[in-house]
Design a protein around this motif. Structure first.
Motif, PDB file in Angstrom:
ATOM      1  N   GLY A  93       0.711  -1.169  -0.142  1.00 55.88           N
ATOM      2  CA  GLY A  93      -0.017  -0.046  -0.084  1.00 55.88           C
ATOM      3  C   GLY A  93       0.832   1.184  -0.021  1.00 55.88           C
ATOM      4  N   PHE A  94       1.870   1.223   0.825  1.00 59.93           N
ATOM      5  CA  PHE A  94       2.738   2.224   0.908  1.00 59.93           C
ATOM      6  C   PHE A  94       3.710   2.566  -0.558  1.00 59.93           C
ATOM      7  CE2 PHE A  94       2.932   1.865   5.734  1.00 59.93           C
ATOM      8  CZ  PHE A  94       2.047   2.975   5.974  1.00 59.93           C
ATOM      9  N   ASN A  95       4.035   1.583  -0.941  1.00 55.01           N
ATOM     10  CA  ASN A  95       4.778   1.470  -2.320  1.00 55.01           C
ATOM     11  C   ASN A  95       3.908   1.959  -3.228  1.00 55.01           C
ATOM     12  OD1 ASN A  95       7.099   0.435  -1.006  1.00 55.01           O
ATOM     13  ND2 ASN A  95       6.644  -1.583  -1.449  1.00 55.01           N
ATOM     14  N   HIS A  96       2.529   1.842  -3.628  1.00 57.00           N
ATOM     15  CA  HIS A  96       1.688   2.524  -4.431  1.00 57.00           C
ATOM     16  C   HIS A  96       1.117   3.618  -4.206  1.00 57.00           C
ATOM     17  CE1 HIS A  96       1.762  -1.687  -5.698  1.00 57.00           C
ATOM     18  NE2 HIS A  96       1.295  -1.531  -6.730  1.00 57.00           N
ATOM     19  N   GLY A  97       1.803   4.510  -3.096  1.00 54.65           N
ATOM     20  CA  GLY A  97       1.208   6.003  -2.934  1.00 54.65           C
ATOM     21  C   GLY A  97       0.482   6.322  -1.832  1.00 54.65           C
ATOM     22  N   GLY A  98       0.099   5.094  -1.037  1.00 52.96           N
ATOM     23  CA  GLY A  98      -0.818   5.348   0.345  1.00 52.96           C
ATOM     24  C   GLY A  98      -0.035   6.287   1.329  1.00 52.96           C
ATOM     25  N   ASN A  99      -0.757   6.806   2.079  1.00 53.65           N
ATOM     26  CA  ASN A  99      -0.317   7.524   3.248  1.00 53.65           C
ATOM     27  C   ASN A  99      -0.717   6.765   4.533  1.00 53.65           C
ATOM     28  OD1 ASN A  99      -1.270   9.814   1.205  1.00 53.65           O
ATOM     29  ND2 ASN A  99       0.787  10.176   1.855  1.00 53.65           N
ATOM     30  N   ASP A 100      -1.643   6.185   4.595  1.00 53.15           N
ATOM     31  CA  ASP A 100      -2.361   5.549   5.642  1.00 53.15           C
ATOM     32  C   ASP A 100      -2.825   4.240   5.449  1.00 53.15           C
ATOM     33  OD1 ASP A 100      -2.318   4.976   8.544  1.00 53.15           O
ATOM     34  OD2 ASP A 100      -3.352   6.830   8.796  1.00 53.15           O
ATOM     35  N   MET A 108     -16.143   4.556  12.977  1.00 55.22           N
ATOM     36  CA  MET A 108     -16.066   5.662  12.229  1.00 55.22           C
ATOM     37  C   MET A 108     -15.331   6.919  12.962  1.00 55.22           C
ATOM     38  SD  MET A 108     -17.637   5.347   9.448  1.00 55.22           S
ATOM     39  CE  MET A 108     -17.733   6.990   9.139  1.00 55.22           C
ATOM     40  N   GLU A 109     -14.990   6.751  14.364  1.00 53.18           N
ATOM     41  CA  GLU A 109     -14.304   7.811  14.805  1.00 53.18           C
ATOM     42  C   GLU A 109     -12.756   7.440  14.518  1.00 53.18           C
ATOM     43  OE1 GLU A 109     -16.686   5.802  16.243  1.00 53.18           O
ATOM     44  OE2 GLU A 109     -18.225   7.568  16.691  1.00 53.18           O
ATOM     45  N   GLU A 110     -12.420   6.259  14.278  1.00 48.32           N
ATOM     46  CA  GLU A 110     -10.837   6.229  14.111  1.00 48.32           C
ATOM     47  C   GLU A 110     -10.778   6.843  12.674  1.00 48.32           C
ATOM     48  OE1 GLU A 110      -7.314   2.938  13.949  1.00 48.32           O
ATOM     49  OE2 GLU A 110      -9.341   2.169  14.347  1.00 48.32           O
ATOM     50  N   LEU A 111     -11.872   6.366  11.593  1.00 50.60           N
ATOM     51  CA  LEU A 111     -11.454   6.768  10.392  1.00 50.60           C
ATOM     52  C   LEU A 111     -11.595   8.354  10.253  1.00 50.60           C
ATOM     53  CD1 LEU A 111     -11.752   6.461   7.361  1.00 50.60           C
ATOM     54  CD2 LEU A 111     -14.184   6.146   7.350  1.00 50.60           C
ATOM     55  N   ILE A 112     -12.487   9.099  10.812  1.00 52.91           N
ATOM     56  CA  ILE A 112     -12.633  10.526  11.103  1.00 52.91           C
ATOM     57  C   ILE A 112     -11.140  11.012  11.402  1.00 52.91           C
ATOM     58  CG2 ILE A 112     -13.283  12.340  12.026  1.00 52.91           C
ATOM     59  CD1 ILE A 112     -16.074  10.959  11.634  1.00 52.91           C
ATOM     60  N   VAL A 113     -10.581  10.488  12.579  1.00 54.78           N
ATOM     61  CA  VAL A 113      -9.333  10.931  13.071  1.00 54.78           C
ATOM     62  C   VAL A 113      -8.117  10.747  12.223  1.00 54.78           C
ATOM     63  CG1 VAL A 113      -7.551  10.331  15.010  1.00 54.78           C
ATOM     64  CG2 VAL A 113      -9.954  10.559  15.488  1.00 54.78           C
ATOM     65  N   ARG A 114      -8.037   9.504  11.369  1.00 56.55           N
ATOM     66  CA  ARG A 114      -6.900   9.366  10.409  1.00 56.55           C
ATOM     67  C   ARG A 114      -7.236  10.369   9.257  1.00 56.55           C
ATOM     68  NH1 ARG A 114      -3.661   4.228  10.820  1.00 56.55           N
ATOM     69  NH2 ARG A 114      -4.671   3.166  12.681  1.00 56.55           N
ATOM     70  N   ILE A 115      -8.392  10.629   8.788  1.00 54.66           N
ATOM     71  CA  ILE A 115      -8.634  11.595   7.856  1.00 54.66           C
ATOM     72  C   ILE A 115      -7.887  12.925   8.117  1.00 54.66           C
ATOM     73  CG2 ILE A 115     -10.252  12.790   6.314  1.00 54.66           C
ATOM     74  CD1 ILE A 115     -12.034  10.205   6.243  1.00 54.66           C
ATOM     75  N   SER A 117      -6.196  13.712  10.404  1.00 55.23           N
ATOM     76  CA  SER A 117      -4.487  13.458  10.422  1.00 55.23           C
ATOM     77  C   SER A 117      -3.898  13.681   9.243  1.00 55.23           C
ATOM     78  CB  SER A 117      -4.378  12.458  11.424  1.00 55.23           C
ATOM     79  OG  SER A 117      -2.904  12.056  11.560  1.00 55.23           O
ATOM     80  N   LEU A 118      -4.247  13.099   8.309  1.00 57.12           N
ATOM     81  CA  LEU A 118      -3.644  13.026   7.048  1.00 57.12           C
ATOM     82  C   LEU A 118      -3.838  14.558   6.394  1.00 57.12           C
ATOM     83  CD1 LEU A 118      -4.692   9.870   5.116  1.00 57.12           C
ATOM     84  CD2 LEU A 118      -2.521  10.505   5.987  1.00 57.12           C
ATOM     85  N   LEU A 119      -4.971  15.309   6.494  1.00 56.17           N
ATOM     86  CA  LEU A 119      -5.038  16.479   5.962  1.00 56.17           C
ATOM     87  C   LEU A 119      -4.002  17.333   6.899  1.00 56.17           C
ATOM     88  CD1 LEU A 119      -8.888  16.351   5.546  1.00 56.17           C
ATOM     89  CD2 LEU A 119      -7.196  16.642   3.593  1.00 56.17           C
ATOM     90  N   ASN A 120      -3.992  17.364   8.138  1.00 57.77           N
ATOM     91  CA  ASN A 120      -3.217  18.179   9.003  1.00 57.77           C
ATOM     92  C   ASN A 120      -1.757  18.173   8.536  1.00 57.77           C
ATOM     93  OD1 ASN A 120      -5.391  19.272  10.480  1.00 57.77           O
ATOM     94  ND2 ASN A 120      -4.903  17.850  12.240  1.00 57.77           N
ATOM     95  N   ARG A 121      -1.244  16.732   8.116  1.00 63.46           N
ATOM     96  CA  ARG A 121       0.141  16.570   7.792  1.00 63.46           C
ATOM     97  C   ARG A 121       0.365  17.040   6.300  1.00 63.46           C
ATOM     98  NH1 ARG A 121       1.252  10.571   6.821  1.00 63.46           N
ATOM     99  NH2 ARG A 121       0.351  10.240   9.095  1.00 63.46           N
ATOM    100  N   ILE A 122      -0.709  17.430   5.536  1.00 65.21           N
ATOM    101  CA  ILE A 122      -0.515  18.060   4.386  1.00 65.21           C
ATOM    102  C   ILE A 122      -0.213  19.446   4.558  1.00 65.21           C
ATOM    103  CG2 ILE A 122      -1.487  18.595   1.983  1.00 65.21           C
ATOM    104  CD1 ILE A 122      -0.201  15.633   2.273  1.00 65.21           C
TER     105      ILE A 122
END
Length: 225
Positions: A93-100, A108-115, A117-122
């Motif tokens: 997954g990471f090798n194909h461009g995934g970030n998480d 759903m709570e974990e999905l939202i936190v991860r989303i 987090s990714l946007l904050n990182r960008i």
């Protein structure tokens, strides 16, 4: 505040709709695709902020889709939903461009936190050249830690580790995630190597006694900031 736009690629229609409706109830805008080709069309048309891709999909799997998107967009966050949990699958997954990645079943709570987090990182990478970490100034691009007039040069891996610790400051940075992300595997030897890197960073941050990197046994590390 603008709503977060998500392209959700999930071939299980009923579960996909549940996820879509749950996200929309939390103020997201969600475009649901049931196969890889449809997801790619939605990505091009809707210009989302983030992609949430199931790995196993008809017509085009999530890894292939991510690889195609990365040819034209290096920055958009990509999160994989997968029942696969072996290290080799995560690395693919990471090798194909995934970030998480998020293993099924998930909340759903974990999905939202991860989303978010990714946007904050960008946002950090895009908008902040120098980050204040306590009394230190950290520059990810230059790979430096500056304290008053003293500048410490970091290795690429040290700089990435500092960035991920800061991104999750006062929260636990998952040990398995960061090992796979920066070392390519979460095996015993890489885990020992990461412990050495953490020790080095503790020494480089010791001039500010308000900063701590603590070990959360079996889970990961936490930067107290």
């Amino acid at each position: 505040m603008n709503k977060i736009k998500v392209v959700l690629a999930k071939d299980e229609a009923s579960l996909g709709m549940i996820v879509k409706e749950s996200l929309e109830s939390r103020d997201f805008i969600v475009f649901h695709a049931e196969n890889g080709d449809e997801a790619f069309e939605m990505y091009q048309k809707e210009k989302p902020d983030v992609l949430v891709l199931d790995v196993m999909m008809p017509k085009k799997d999530g890894f292939t889709l991510a690889k195609e998107i990365r040819l034209e967009n290096k920055k958009i966050p990509i999160l994989f939903l997968t029942a696969k949990s072996q290290t080799v699958d995560v690395l693919e997954g990471f090798n194909h461009g995934g970030n998480d990645y998020l293993k099924k079943p998930f909340s759903m709570e974990e999905l939202i936190v991860r989303i978010k987090s990714l946007l904050n990182r960008i946002e950090l990478k895009t908008n902040i050249d120098t980050i204040k970490i306590g009394e230190y100034s950290f520059n990810l691009t230059k790979q430096t830690l500056e304290y008053t007039s003293e500048i410490a040069q970091l290795t690429h891996r040290e700089a990435q580790l500092v960035f991920h610790l800061f991104e999750k400051k006062n929260e636990v940075l998952d040990r398995t995630f960061i090992l796979n992300k920066l070392w390519g595997s979460d095996d015993f030897f890489n885990a020992r190597s990461m412990d050495v890197f953490i020790s080095r960073l503790r020494k480089k941050l010791k001039k500010d006694n308000t900063l701590q990197i603590i070990n959360i046994r079996s889970f990961g590390y936490k930067l107290i900031c």
